[in-house]
Design a protein around this motif. Structure first.
Motif, mmCIF file in Angstrom:
data_model
loop_
_atom_site.group_PDB
_atom_site.id
_atom_site.type_symbol
_atom_site.label_atom_id
_atom_site.label_comp_id
_atom_site.label_asym_id
_atom_site.label_seq_id
_atom_site.Cartn_x
_atom_site.Cartn_y
_atom_site.Cartn_z
ATOM 1 N N MET A 46 0.854 -1.153 0.000
ATOM 2 C CA MET A 46 0.000 0.000 0.000
ATOM 3 C C MET A 46 0.913 1.233 0.000
ATOM 4 S SD MET A 46 -2.737 1.087 2.987
ATOM 5 C CE MET A 46 -3.280 -0.545 3.207
ATOM 6 N N ASP A 47 0.637 2.140 -0.897
ATOM 7 C CA ASP A 47 1.465 3.337 -0.970
ATOM 8 C C ASP A 47 1.019 4.368 0.072
ATOM 9 O OD1 ASP A 47 -0.890 4.128 -2.213
ATOM 10 O OD2 ASP A 47 0.133 5.453 -3.629
ATOM 11 N N GLU A 48 1.747 5.458 0.158
ATOM 12 C CA GLU A 48 1.534 6.456 1.211
ATOM 13 C C GLU A 48 0.174 7.147 1.092
ATOM 14 O OE1 GLU A 48 3.770 10.498 2.560
ATOM 15 O OE2 GLU A 48 5.036 8.872 1.858
ATOM 16 N N LYS A 49 -0.237 7.484 -0.103
ATOM 17 C CA LYS A 49 -1.517 8.182 -0.298
ATOM 18 C C LYS A 49 -2.698 7.278 0.061
ATOM 19 C CE LYS A 49 0.046 11.360 -3.844
ATOM 20 N NZ LYS A 49 -0.078 11.807 -5.219
ATOM 21 N N GLU A 50 -2.636 6.050 -0.361
ATOM 22 C CA GLU A 50 -3.716 5.101 -0.073
ATOM 23 C C GLU A 50 -3.837 4.867 1.441
ATOM 24 O OE1 GLU A 50 -4.964 0.516 -1.213
ATOM 25 O OE2 GLU A 50 -3.271 1.474 -2.229
ATOM 26 N N TYR A 51 -2.701 4.739 2.093
ATOM 27 C CA TYR A 51 -2.690 4.564 3.550
ATOM 28 C C TYR A 51 -3.341 5.760 4.237
ATOM 29 C CZ TYR A 51 -0.839 4.035 8.289
ATOM 30 O OH TYR A 51 -0.703 3.921 9.654
ATOM 31 N N PHE A 52 -3.016 6.974 3.775
ATOM 32 C CA PHE A 52 -3.586 8.178 4.381
ATOM 33 C C PHE A 52 -5.099 8.222 4.194
ATOM 34 C CE2 PHE A 52 -5.016 12.594 3.906
ATOM 35 C CZ PHE A 52 -4.747 13.039 5.184
ATOM 36 N N TRP A 53 -5.609 7.902 3.005
ATOM 37 C CA TRP A 53 -7.053 7.981 2.758
ATOM 38 C C TRP A 53 -7.823 6.918 3.545
ATOM 39 C CZ3 TRP A 53 -8.903 12.275 1.368
ATOM 40 C CH2 TRP A 53 -8.199 13.134 0.545
ATOM 41 N N LYS A 54 -7.201 5.800 3.814
ATOM 42 C CA LYS A 54 -7.896 4.758 4.578
ATOM 43 C C LYS A 54 -7.841 5.001 6.079
ATOM 44 C CE LYS A 54 -7.640 1.067 1.249
ATOM 45 N NZ LYS A 54 -7.239 -0.294 0.967
ATOM 46 N N LYS A 94 -6.485 8.088 7.626
ATOM 47 C CA LYS A 94 -6.378 9.508 7.965
ATOM 48 C C LYS A 94 -5.149 9.789 8.837
ATOM 49 C CE LYS A 94 -10.189 10.580 5.898
ATOM 50 N NZ LYS A 94 -10.107 10.782 4.488
ATOM 51 N N LYS A 95 -4.124 8.995 8.660
ATOM 52 C CA LYS A 95 -2.867 9.165 9.382
ATOM 53 C C LYS A 95 -1.717 9.147 8.393
ATOM 54 C CE LYS A 95 -4.394 6.716 13.510
ATOM 55 N NZ LYS A 95 -4.156 5.536 14.360
ATOM 56 N N ARG A 96 -0.702 9.890 8.729
ATOM 57 C CA ARG A 96 0.522 9.868 7.929
ATOM 58 C C ARG A 96 1.423 8.749 8.463
ATOM 59 N NH1 ARG A 96 -0.479 12.919 3.674
ATOM 60 N NH2 ARG A 96 -1.308 14.952 4.210
ATOM 61 N N PRO A 97 2.184 8.134 7.590
ATOM 62 C CA PRO A 97 3.109 7.100 8.072
ATOM 63 C C PRO A 97 4.166 7.714 8.984
ATOM 64 C CG PRO A 97 3.241 7.330 5.683
ATOM 65 C CD PRO A 97 2.211 8.277 6.153
ATOM 66 N N HIS A 98 4.595 6.926 9.938
ATOM 67 C CA HIS A 98 5.588 7.374 10.910
ATOM 68 C C HIS A 98 6.943 7.555 10.227
ATOM 69 C CE1 HIS A 98 7.687 7.815 14.651
ATOM 70 N NE2 HIS A 98 8.501 6.815 14.330
ATOM 71 N N LYS A 99 7.558 8.712 10.464
ATOM 72 C CA LYS A 99 8.900 8.956 9.942
ATOM 73 C C LYS A 99 9.876 8.769 11.090
ATOM 74 C CE LYS A 99 7.495 12.166 6.391
ATOM 75 N NZ LYS A 99 7.619 13.510 5.844
ATOM 76 N N SER A 100 10.760 7.824 10.935
ATOM 77 C CA SER A 100 11.700 7.539 12.013
ATOM 78 C C SER A 100 12.803 8.592 12.022
ATOM 79 C CB SER A 100 12.294 6.149 11.866
ATOM 80 O OG SER A 100 13.028 6.093 10.663
ATOM 81 N N LYS A 101 13.214 8.957 13.233
ATOM 82 C CA LYS A 101 14.302 9.910 13.403
ATOM 83 C C LYS A 101 15.583 9.127 13.657
ATOM 84 C CE LYS A 101 11.410 13.447 15.464
ATOM 85 N NZ LYS A 101 11.144 14.255 16.649
ATOM 86 N N PRO A 102 16.697 9.671 13.237
ATOM 87 C CA PRO A 102 17.951 8.963 13.528
ATOM 88 C C PRO A 102 18.202 8.921 15.031
ATOM 89 C CG PRO A 102 18.379 11.113 12.557
ATOM 90 C CD PRO A 102 16.901 10.901 12.505
ATOM 91 N N ARG A 103 18.694 7.813 15.517
ATOM 92 C CA ARG A 103 18.908 7.612 16.950
ATOM 93 C C ARG A 103 20.158 8.312 17.466
ATOM 94 N NH1 ARG A 103 14.806 5.398 19.798
ATOM 95 N NH2 ARG A 103 13.639 3.984 18.501
ATOM 96 N N THR A 104 21.119 8.512 16.608
ATOM 97 C CA THR A 104 22.357 9.124 17.070
ATOM 98 C C THR A 104 22.353 10.611 16.765
ATOM 99 O OG1 THR A 104 23.436 8.645 14.967
ATOM 100 C CG2 THR A 104 23.677 7.012 16.721
#
Length: 145
Positions: free
Chosen positions: A1-9, A11-21
């Motif tokens: 599932m791509d990002e747009k489809e996930y958002f429409w189903k 209503k959330k944006r995918p989590h963007k991970s931050k670098p740990r260091t």
């Protein structure tokens, strides 16, 4: 599932991970000049030293210079390894100093202007002369203080 489809189903944006260091803090210009000056003076006077000395491999603690004959750890104010702002960093730095003393090292902190003026190298040379002369005794020979 791509990002747009996930958002429409969802209503959330995918989590963007931050670098740990986190990157190291940047050194100040005065610190860089003072470090280079002390490096050149130690080389010029043929004083045995190590740069970026780490006395305990399990910690991310470093001192800027280590004068081998004196077991002297030198920290220049403004270094990325020196005390920063905030309680945890200050407490961590005091732990670093305490552990260094327990291991038999002595440490000193120099301001950049002390190094630029020549005070630091003169002080180090005086300590080396005292060591060679044998006058570096903390307890008198007869046992009294």
């Amino acid at each position: 599932m791509d990002e747009k489809e996930y958002f429409w189903k969802t209503k959330k944006r995918p989590h963007k991970s931050k670098p740990r260091t986190k990157p190291l803090p940047k050194a100040k210009e005065k610190y860089l000049e003072a470090e280079e000056t002390l490096f050149q003076e130690l080389e010029e006077h043929a004083i045995g030293y190590e740069r970026k000395f780490q006395f305990e491999s399990t910690k991310n603690w470093r001192f800027d210079f280590y004068v081998v004959r004196l077991r002297l750890l030198i920290e220049i104010v403004g270094s990325p390894w020196s005390v920063g702002r905030g309680g945890k960093k200050i407490a961590n730095s005091f732990n670093k100093y305490d552990l260094a003393e327990e291991m038999g090292y002595t440490f000193v902190r120099f301001e950049p202007h002390q190094i630029e003026s020549g005070y630091a190298i003169n002080w180090i040379q005086n300590q080396l002369e005292r060591l060679e002369d044998g006058t570096d005794q903390t307890i008198s020979p007869n046992g009294s203080n």
